[in-house]
Design a protein around this motif. Structure first.
Motif, PDB file in Angstrom:
ATOM      1  N   HIS A 119      52.989 -39.129  80.034  1.00  0.00           N
ATOM      2  CA  HIS A 119      53.307 -40.432  80.635  1.00  0.00           C
ATOM      3  C   HIS A 119      52.969 -40.399  82.141  1.00  0.00           C
ATOM      4  O   HIS A 119      52.311 -41.311  82.646  1.00  0.00           O
ATOM      5  CB  HIS A 119      54.803 -40.713  80.394  1.00  0.00           C
ATOM      6  CG  HIS A 119      55.331 -41.923  81.085  1.00  0.00           C
ATOM      7  ND1 HIS A 119      55.682 -43.072  80.404  1.00  0.00           N
ATOM      8  CD2 HIS A 119      55.606 -42.174  82.388  1.00  0.00           C
ATOM      9  CE1 HIS A 119      56.134 -43.956  81.268  1.00  0.00           C
ATOM     10  NE2 HIS A 119      56.108 -43.445  82.482  1.00  0.00           N
ATOM     11  N   GLU A 120      53.396 -39.330  82.816  1.00  0.00           N
ATOM     12  CA  GLU A 120      53.162 -39.232  84.267  1.00  0.00           C
ATOM     13  C   GLU A 120      51.670 -39.089  84.577  1.00  0.00           C
ATOM     14  O   GLU A 120      51.190 -39.632  85.563  1.00  0.00           O
ATOM     15  CB  GLU A 120      53.947 -38.070  84.874  1.00  0.00           C
ATOM     16  CG  GLU A 120      55.468 -38.179  84.723  1.00  0.00           C
ATOM     17  CD  GLU A 120      56.053 -39.471  85.260  1.00  0.00           C
ATOM     18  OE1 GLU A 120      55.508 -40.038  86.234  1.00  0.00           O
ATOM     19  OE2 GLU A 120      57.056 -39.946  84.689  1.00  0.00           O
TER      20      GLU A 120
ATOM     21  N   ASP B 284      59.525 -48.399  85.448  1.00  0.00           N
ATOM     22  CA  ASP B 284      58.179 -48.962  85.314  1.00  0.00           C
ATOM     23  C   ASP B 284      58.220 -50.470  85.065  1.00  0.00           C
ATOM     24  O   ASP B 284      57.434 -51.219  85.645  1.00  0.00           O
ATOM     25  CB  ASP B 284      57.432 -48.280  84.160  1.00  0.00           C
ATOM     26  CG  ASP B 284      57.081 -46.843  84.502  1.00  0.00           C
ATOM     27  OD1 ASP B 284      57.046 -46.503  85.696  1.00  0.00           O
ATOM     28  OD2 ASP B 284      56.850 -46.063  83.566  1.00  0.00           O
TER      29      ASP B 284
ATOM     30  N   HIS C 281      50.079 -42.454  84.695  1.00  0.00           N
ATOM     31  CA  HIS C 281      50.208 -43.070  86.033  1.00  0.00           C
ATOM     32  C   HIS C 281      49.187 -42.459  86.998  1.00  0.00           C
ATOM     33  O   HIS C 281      48.510 -43.179  87.733  1.00  0.00           O
ATOM     34  CB  HIS C 281      51.600 -42.791  86.614  1.00  0.00           C
ATOM     35  CG  HIS C 281      52.717 -43.562  85.987  1.00  0.00           C
ATOM     36  ND1 HIS C 281      52.699 -44.930  85.859  1.00  0.00           N
ATOM     37  CD2 HIS C 281      53.918 -43.159  85.482  1.00  0.00           C
ATOM     38  CE1 HIS C 281      53.840 -45.329  85.293  1.00  0.00           C
ATOM     39  NE2 HIS C 281      54.585 -44.267  85.040  1.00  0.00           N
TER      40      HIS C 281
ATOM     41  N   ASN D  68      61.732 -47.420  79.738  1.00  0.00           N
ATOM     42  CA  ASN D  68      60.880 -47.575  80.920  1.00  0.00           C
ATOM     43  C   ASN D  68      60.453 -49.021  81.145  1.00  0.00           C
ATOM     44  O   ASN D  68      60.092 -49.390  82.256  1.00  0.00           O
ATOM     45  CB  ASN D  68      59.640 -46.686  80.805  1.00  0.00           C
ATOM     46  CG  ASN D  68      59.888 -45.312  81.368  1.00  0.00           C
ATOM     47  OD1 ASN D  68      60.172 -45.169  82.552  1.00  0.00           O
ATOM     48  ND2 ASN D  68      59.835 -44.300  80.535  1.00  0.00           N
TER      49      ASN D  68
HETATM   50 ZN   LIG Z   1      56.481 -44.261  84.311  1.00  0.00          ZN
END
Ligand SMILES: [Zn+2]
Length: 247
Positions: free
Chosen positions: A57-58, A157, A61, A149
């Protein structure tokens, strides 16, 4: 080491750090998760897999931010999840893509994890009961992570996506004021829930959200002051002195 975090590895110039508190919480979490399995080692696998999903997930980003021309510093994993230190260019579209790409990773994982779960369930062999439990847990963890999130509470997010969308119409300052205001209200509501249910996790999370939403609110105020200063000519602005110097 950096601020209590250990450097694990780096991918495409993005360093991944693990905060020391992760180990403390891991010891507690693995013990409680392991109870769901006939072989407790699966508790360790599940906890590691949880953070593998967080890490993907990171990276979502991080790579999205880089694709907009922004800077990516590092990713830090800690007990509440992960933090990608990204600085996308100050444009609504760049912000939106950098933020949305994280939850998009969970969206992509959703059918993939479901397919694995269905495949294992079809095998229906006693030997695979832990594997089936593991697969089911990962599917649930990914789904919960996605929904959580996307809550529109800045700095989650969802809250940052809300801010980016508002930015298109209202600009960077007003959008941040509204999103961080909604985030503050959500954090206070979560704090009340934490007290009501005596939940330590909800309490820690509400404190984190409250401090980050307050920082966002403060940042919007600073931006507004800077904007006002930029609009007013400074006292030593040469334009103010021009008439006298022409004399
Ligand atoms: Zn995130």
């Amino acid at each position: 080491m950096r601020g209590g975090a250990i450097r694990l590895f780096s991918v495409a110039g993005i360093a991944v750090y693990l905060h020391f508190t992760w180990f403390v919480i891991a010891a507690f979490e693995v013990t409680s998760v392991a109870k769901r399995y006939s072989n407790p080692i699966w508790g360790v696998f599940e906890y590691l897999a949880l953070f593998a999903i967080v890490l993907l997930h990171e990276f979502g980003h991080a790579f999205a931010c880089r694709s907009t021309g922004g800077e990516v510093d590092r990713i830090v994993l800690w007990p509440l999840g992960g933090l990608a230190f990204v600085r996308p260019p100050p444009r609504a579209s760049a912000q939106l893509w950098s933020i949305a790409a994280g939850p998009l990773v969970n969206v992509v994982l959703f059918p993939a994890l479901f397919a694995v779960l269905v495949a294992l369930a079809r095998l229906r062999m006693g030997l695979h009961s832990d594997a089936l439990q593991f697969s089911g847990s990962l599917f649930t963890i990914n789904g919960v992570m996605l929904i959580f999130n996307l809550l529109p509470l800045y700095p989650l997010d969802g809250g940052q996506i809300l801010r980016s969308l508002l930015w298109f119409r209202l600009g960077p300052i007003r959008s941040l004021e509204i999103a961080s205001g909604v985030g503050l209200a959500g954090a206070i509501a979560l704090g009340i829930y934490a007290l009501y249910r005596s939940s330590i996790w909800a309490g820690i999370l509400s404190f984190f959200l409250l401090s980050q939403a307050a920082a966002g609110w403060q940042h919007a105020k600073t931006m507004r002051v800077d904007e006002d200063v930029a609009c007013k000519p400074a006292p030593d602005d040469p334009r103010l002195h021009a008439p006298s110097s022409e004399r």
